[in-house]
Enzyme design. Structure first.
Site, mmCIF file in Angstrom:
data_model
loop_
_atom_site.group_PDB
_atom_site.id
_atom_site.type_symbol
_atom_site.label_atom_id
_atom_site.label_comp_id
_atom_site.label_asym_id
_atom_site.label_seq_id
_atom_site.Cartn_x
_atom_site.Cartn_y
_atom_site.Cartn_z
ATOM 1 N N GLN A 1 11.962 3.923 4.177
ATOM 2 C CA GLN A 1 11.312 3.036 3.198
ATOM 3 C C GLN A 1 12.175 1.781 3.069
ATOM 4 O OE1 GLN A 1 10.814 4.941 -0.642
ATOM 5 N NE2 GLN A 1 8.604 4.682 -0.597
ATOM 6 N N ASP B 1 1.904 1.437 0.334
ATOM 7 C CA ASP B 1 1.208 2.355 1.234
ATOM 8 C C ASP B 1 -0.121 1.873 1.827
ATOM 9 O OD1 ASP B 1 3.297 3.653 0.069
ATOM 10 O OD2 ASP B 1 2.195 5.439 -0.472
ATOM 11 N N TRP C 1 12.447 9.822 -4.179
ATOM 12 C CA TRP C 1 12.020 8.785 -3.236
ATOM 13 C C TRP C 1 13.121 7.755 -3.051
ATOM 14 C CZ3 TRP C 1 8.009 11.747 -4.815
ATOM 15 C CH2 TRP C 1 6.885 11.826 -3.990
ATOM 16 N N ARG D 1 -6.669 5.073 -6.323
ATOM 17 C CA ARG D 1 -5.786 5.609 -5.277
ATOM 18 C C ARG D 1 -6.350 5.281 -3.898
ATOM 19 N NH1 ARG D 1 -0.905 7.663 -5.937
ATOM 20 N NH2 ARG D 1 -1.298 9.325 -4.460
ATOM 21 N N GLU E 1 2.484 3.032 -13.592
ATOM 22 C CA GLU E 1 2.861 2.809 -12.194
ATOM 23 C C GLU E 1 2.488 1.377 -11.777
ATOM 24 O OE1 GLU E 1 0.884 5.560 -9.621
ATOM 25 O OE2 GLU E 1 2.148 5.094 -7.892
HETATM 26 C C1 GLC Z 1 3.826 5.646 -3.673
HETATM 27 C C2 GLC Z 1 4.277 4.198 -3.508
HETATM 28 C C3 GLC Z 1 5.680 4.173 -2.955
HETATM 29 C C4 GLC Z 1 6.586 4.984 -3.872
HETATM 30 C C5 GLC Z 1 6.045 6.398 -4.075
HETATM 31 C C6 GLC Z 1 6.795 7.173 -5.142
HETATM 32 O O1 GLC Z 1 3.763 6.278 -2.451
HETATM 33 O O2 GLC Z 1 3.416 3.493 -2.697
HETATM 34 O O3 GLC Z 1 6.151 2.865 -2.848
HETATM 35 O O4 GLC Z 1 7.861 5.043 -3.359
HETATM 36 O O5 GLC Z 1 4.717 6.343 -4.490
HETATM 37 O O6 GLC Z 1 6.757 6.488 -6.355
#
Ligand code: GLC
Length: 440
Positions: free
Chosen positions: A107, A168, A34, A213, A410
């Site tokens: 992002q 998100d 990511w 979630r 997280e």
């Molecule tokens: C979720 C988070 C995002 C992050 C991704 C991977 O989608 O909202 O910010 O980059 O997870 O960790």
């Protein structure tokens, strides 16, 4: 937990998630690379192995599109993830790279920050070499942001999907989505409560309790928006011709302002001039940003790109202008008061992703309440810039305490500090490590 134990723990998480040239955010739930995760991860890794930190960022650039776009995910090239790649079909765009598969959206632009932080670990000649290596990619990314995402040349960039915010399911975006964008078929699922059946098949349920979630309705809506983008082969002109969903996001533009400042620094140390057009766009951003200020509530908001209506639903974004660093000291002070307020952003384990007095607040629900270490890191940095050193030190303390108490999760329940979301999450480890290693 003693700081040394915590240090060991953060290292262990980063090692566990290391996939050679990049680090996955978490095993199972997030198996790919990511964009902003890798930037935060590199900021931590630089303390352990600066070469590995560079590799983390360079491997992100494998995914850069020919038009400059940096995608939010570079997919793993493994048969078991074919579905993920097929959802996006990046090859539909003439700009996508040929040898790796990616998404078609971006992002927050934390890359320049990560490049500079890694640079700080290098002596001058090596630092310059490092900057030289990434400079063209950085410039073309920032050019893309303005060329494609600031079509009226106003200085603020727009986003076309909630995933692009990195937060998100953050309330201002979800409120817009529920109001304007739920197609009939999703509304029907909602009405008939078919989503409860769909819940049984959700892949993320294997890693995280579903009440921490997105709701299934939100997931379906996000995928529906993604499908519309894919249908236009990620061509921004076609997308904007048909879409009413384009938002000048507060978090993203705050980070952009800071990234622009870093980019200028990098150019200066290379004795390069940034392209004139890019300079001109960058120069507009700080001024345009002030249009996001709402004098009645004394805070900044995201804005609808088309109507210019401020989206007055508070969220963690409210505090990100501190990180931007371009606002006045007086306004920074107003934001700090919200951080002090225990009914807003000041519970026992700050900073909640939604203020406690918001109708949206839920302590364990993803970006709708929990505290996230990457947000804390950005806010700590902003507090220091404005001279709120005691606030910065206190937030650093509680952040480390929360991670020591509950592990590198997280996200965290801001009322109790309990773990939520995926376990052994890379950016939590990397940024806790950075907080441990850098002076108060
Ligand atoms: C979720 C988070 C995002 C992050 C991704 C991977 O989608 O909202 O910010 O980059 O997870 O960790």
């Amino acid at each position: 937990m003693l700081p040394t134990d915590l240090l060991e723990q953060t290292k262990a998480v980063l090692e566990m998630n290391d996939r050679g040239n990049y680090t996955q955010p978490a095993h199972g739930l997030y198996p790919h690379q990511w964009l902003w995760d890798s930037c935060f991860i590199a900021i931590g890794l630089r303390h352990l192995d600066v070469e590995r930190a560079k590799t983390e960022l360079l491997s992100l650039l494998r995914g850069q599109w020919r038009n400059g776009m940096l995608p939010n995910i570079v997919f793993r090239d493994d048969p078991q993830y074919r579905t993920d790649r097929n959802i996006w079909r990046s090859w539909l765009s003439p700009f996508a790279p040929n040898d790796v598969m990616t998404t078609g959206i971006t992002q927050p632009p934390v890359l320049a920050e990560a490049v500079v932080q890694v640079g700080k670990k290098l002596a001058w000649p090596e630092r310059r070499q490092w900057y030289r290596m990434v400079y063209p990619a950085l410039v073309s990314y920032h050019q893309w942001l303005y060329n494609e995402r600031d079509p009226h040349g106003e200085g603020l960039v727009l986003l076309i999907h909630p995933w692009e915010t990195g937060l998100d399911n953050t309330p201002p975006w979800m409120a817009e989505m529920h109001e304007h964008l739920l197609p009939l078929w999703i509304r029907l699922i909602e009405k008939t409560q078919l989503d409860r059946v769909i819940n049984l098949f959700r892949r993320d349920a294997r890693s995280v309790p579903l009440d921490q979630r997105f709701s299934t309705i939100e997931s379906l809506a996000l995928l529906d928006i993604q499908r519309r983008l894919r249908r236009k082969a990620y061509d921004i002109n076609k997308i904007l011709d048909h879409s009413l969903f384009a938002i000048e996001d507060l978090t993203f533009n705050s980070i952009l302002i800071r990234a622009n400042a870093h980019l200028r620094e990098i150019a200066k140390s290379l004795r390069e001039d940034l392209p004139d057009k890019l300079e001109a766009s960058m120069a507009k951003t700080e001024k345009a940003f002030e249009d996001l200020w709402d004098p009645y509530s004394g805070q900044y908001y995201s804005r609808d790109f088309i109507t210019h209506r401020l989206l007055k639903t508070p969220s963690i974004a409210t505090l990100l202008p501190l990180y931007a660093g371009s606002i006045t000291k007086e306004r920074a002070g107003q934001l700090v008061r919200l951080l002090e307020n225990d009914q807003a952003f000041g519970p026992a384990y700050p900073v909640p992703s939604v203020p406690l007095n918001s109708f949206w607040f839920q302590p364990k629900l993803y970006w709708q309440g929990p505290a996230w270490v990457n947000m804390n890191w950005l806010i700590i940095d902003g507090l220091k810039r404005y001279g709120f050193n005691d606030h910065a030190a206190a937030l650093r303390e509680t952040t480390l305490e929360m991670v020591a108490k509950s592990g590198c999760s997280e996200y965290f329940d801001p009322l109790t500090g309990e773990a939520a979301g995926a376990a052994n999450f890379s950016w939590t480890a990397a940024l806790a490590l950075d907080l441990l290693k850098t002076a108060k």
